[in-house]
Design an enzyme around this catalytic site. Structure first.
Site, mmCIF file in Angstrom:
data_model
loop_
_atom_site.group_PDB
_atom_site.id
_atom_site.type_symbol
_atom_site.label_atom_id
_atom_site.label_comp_id
_atom_site.label_asym_id
_atom_site.label_seq_id
_atom_site.Cartn_x
_atom_site.Cartn_y
_atom_site.Cartn_z
ATOM 1 N N ASP A 21 6.595 2.685 -15.306
ATOM 2 C CA ASP A 21 6.033 3.823 -14.565
ATOM 3 C C ASP A 21 5.037 4.032 -15.196
ATOM 4 O OD1 ASP A 21 7.745 5.696 -12.504
ATOM 5 O OD2 ASP A 21 5.656 5.873 -13.120
ATOM 6 N N ASP A 116 2.783 1.754 -9.266
ATOM 7 C CA ASP A 116 2.548 1.870 -9.413
ATOM 8 C C ASP A 116 4.027 2.272 -11.097
ATOM 9 O OD1 ASP A 116 3.697 4.551 -9.523
ATOM 10 O OD2 ASP A 116 2.977 5.654 -11.354
ATOM 11 N N GLU A 117 4.794 1.587 -10.090
ATOM 12 C CA GLU A 117 6.625 0.929 -10.640
ATOM 13 C C GLU A 117 6.888 0.093 -10.582
ATOM 14 O OE1 GLU A 117 9.996 3.742 -9.495
ATOM 15 O OE2 GLU A 117 8.057 4.296 -8.459
HETATM 16 P P1 TTP Z 1 4.374 9.134 -9.195
HETATM 17 O O1 TTP Z 1 5.034 7.306 -10.134
HETATM 18 O O2 TTP Z 1 5.236 9.115 -8.550
HETATM 19 O O3 TTP Z 1 3.660 9.512 -9.221
HETATM 20 P P2 TTP Z 1 2.892 9.523 -10.825
HETATM 21 O O4 TTP Z 1 2.475 8.367 -11.046
HETATM 22 O O5 TTP Z 1 1.270 10.392 -10.472
HETATM 23 O O6 TTP Z 1 3.318 10.869 -11.693
HETATM 24 P P3 TTP Z 1 4.388 10.262 -12.986
HETATM 25 O O7 TTP Z 1 3.726 10.617 -14.421
HETATM 26 O O8 TTP Z 1 5.176 11.751 -12.919
HETATM 27 O O9 TTP Z 1 5.473 8.873 -12.631
HETATM 28 O O10 TTP Z 1 3.174 7.818 -8.021
HETATM 29 C C1 TTP Z 1 2.580 6.808 -8.443
HETATM 30 C C2 TTP Z 1 1.336 7.207 -7.433
HETATM 31 O O11 TTP Z 1 1.233 7.295 -6.224
HETATM 32 C C3 TTP Z 1 1.028 8.076 -7.848
HETATM 33 O O12 TTP Z 1 -0.293 8.368 -8.792
HETATM 34 C C4 TTP Z 1 0.342 9.274 -6.767
HETATM 35 C C5 TTP Z 1 0.899 8.491 -5.896
HETATM 36 N N1 TTP Z 1 1.612 8.433 -4.705
HETATM 37 C C6 TTP Z 1 1.063 10.043 -3.707
HETATM 38 O O13 TTP Z 1 -0.127 8.952 -3.330
HETATM 39 N N2 TTP Z 1 1.789 10.571 -2.456
HETATM 40 C C7 TTP Z 1 3.077 10.979 -3.173
HETATM 41 O O14 TTP Z 1 3.941 11.862 -2.878
HETATM 42 C C8 TTP Z 1 3.566 10.344 -4.276
HETATM 43 C C9 TTP Z 1 4.535 11.025 -5.013
HETATM 44 C C10 TTP Z 1 3.159 9.270 -5.360
HETATM 45 MG MG MG Z 2 3.986 7.191 -12.248
#
Ligand code: TTP
Ligand code: MG
Length: 367
Positions: A21, A116-117
């Protein structure tokens, strides 16, 4: 090779699963491309600054309590210096492809969950002497060196533990949950950390004194299943360290949704219908891309009330039709007329690949 007992007591070869992730993905891409943001609290704004919620924010902003899906005005209250950056979805998609290209050097069994995952099954990967831990380290290094971005990784023998592990040492962290250590780890694992256990489920579980997996193991099994149904069964299996779900490569997208959390709750039927119309045109755009090899089987509407209660309504239908969405929405509103609405969403479900006849040739089947 270590063996793992399934719920049916069949012995399977020990699997090696990695969950990767990216750290604050959209924000990290913006900082990489605009180093001026490096030491500032930044957030990626939704489409409309006034009514929008944040997509994400960097870890500096998180220190102020800012987080994903937070209304912009609230984020600004918590962190007045927050820099709002417009999102660049095509760039995030391109980076996501680059990340996946790195994964594919190690295994073909990749299941992306979002941009991203992803889960990777590296059971048969020969790299790094077959060590999943070293493979995860290698992948993180490649992402950092080649893309100038950081990722966190979780390694374990099943999907649920790998996913939880990737969150343990975020950002830029690695966590390995060895099979021998799994049960001890799981025992104190908070149920709210398990993917799929949302706010409503958390509250219901807490009402029965259930906060972590240890509580689940101590709870009478029959009662757990009676009170929590499928969720109860899943939580029991997880609490016993059992999760045999396969990493599914190239999983077809089965649905498309357009939904939004509002900065100000919707309070009237007219407001909801107006939003529905705006969502509908966006949904039409998104659905178009999928109709090449799939067909529509179901339309759905979801509302989340300001007490976080979620209700959905669905209808089998084989084409997009705004009237159906309107009817579904009105059905939902009729039963909970007085509660303000925090989120509204429309969804379309598809069937498997559909090659022979064009979707528009289908007859309408309304059930
Ligand atoms: P996430 O992996 O949930 O968050 P993140 O990568 O920003 O942070 P973390 O370090 O905690 O993993 O989500 C990935 C991307 O998806 C995030 O950068 C933006 C998008 N996203 C949205 O557009 N809306 C949302 O509500 C969430 C949770 C994520
Ligand atoms: Mg993330």
């Amino acid at each position: 090779m270590l063996k793992q007992a399934t719920s049916k007591q069949i012995m399977l070869p020990q699997r090696k699963i990695i969950h990767i992730d990216m750290d604050c993905f959209f924000a990290a891409v913006e900082i990489r491309d605009n180093p001026i943001y490096q030491h500032l609290p930044i957030a990626i704004a939704g489409r409309s600054k006034r009514r929008g919620v944040l997509s994400t924010c960097n870890y500096i902003a998180r220190q102020y309590g800012v987080h994903s899906a937070m209304p912009v005005f609230r984020a600004k209250q918590l962190c007045p210096d927050l820099v709002l950056v417009p999102g660049r979805m095509p760039v995030y998609k391109a980076v996501s492809d680059q990340i996946r290209a790195i994964f594919s050097r190690y295994t073909a069994i990749i299941e992306p969950l979002s941009l991203d995952e992803a889960y990777l099954d590296v059971t048969n990967c020969q790299h790094c002497f077959g060590s999943a831990t070293y493979i995860a380290m290698d992948i993180r290094q490649a992402i950092e060196k080649e893309l100038n971005l950081t990722a966190s990784a979780g390694v374990s023998y099943c999907k649920f533990l790998a996913k939880i592990a990737s969150d343990e040492n975020k950002p830029n962290g690695l966590c390995v949950i060895e099979p021998d250590a799994a049960l001890a780890f799981i025992k104190s694992l908070a149920l709210k950390k398990i993917p799929g256990v949302g706010k409503v489920a958390q509250q219901k579980l807490a009402d029965h004194g259930l906060y972590n997996c240890g509580d689940i193991l101590n709870y009478p099994k029959q009662r757990l299943i009676e009170q929590f149904g499928k969720l109860g069964k899943t939580l029991l299996a997880y609490s016993q360290g059992l999760d045999n779900r396969a990493v599914q490569p190239n999983r077809e997208r089965k649905s498309v949704a357009v939904e939004r959390t509002f900065e100000i709750d919707l309070i009237s039927q007219e407001q909801c219908l107006q939003q529905l119309e705006a969502f509908y045109s966006k949904l039409q755009e998104r659905v178009k891309k999928h109709l090449v090899n799939k067909r529509i089987i179901k339309l759905g509407v979801k509302v989340k009330y300001n007490d976080f209660h979620i209700r959905t309504s669905e209808r089998q239908f084989h084409q997009l039709d705004i009237n159906i969405f309107q009817q579904l929405l009105l059905q939902l509103l009729k039963s909970k007329e007085t509660k303000p609405i925090r989120l509204l969403g429309l969804s379309v479900s598809f069937s498997e690949a559909f090659i022979d006849s064009a979707p528009e040739q289908l007859s309408l089947i309304d059930s």
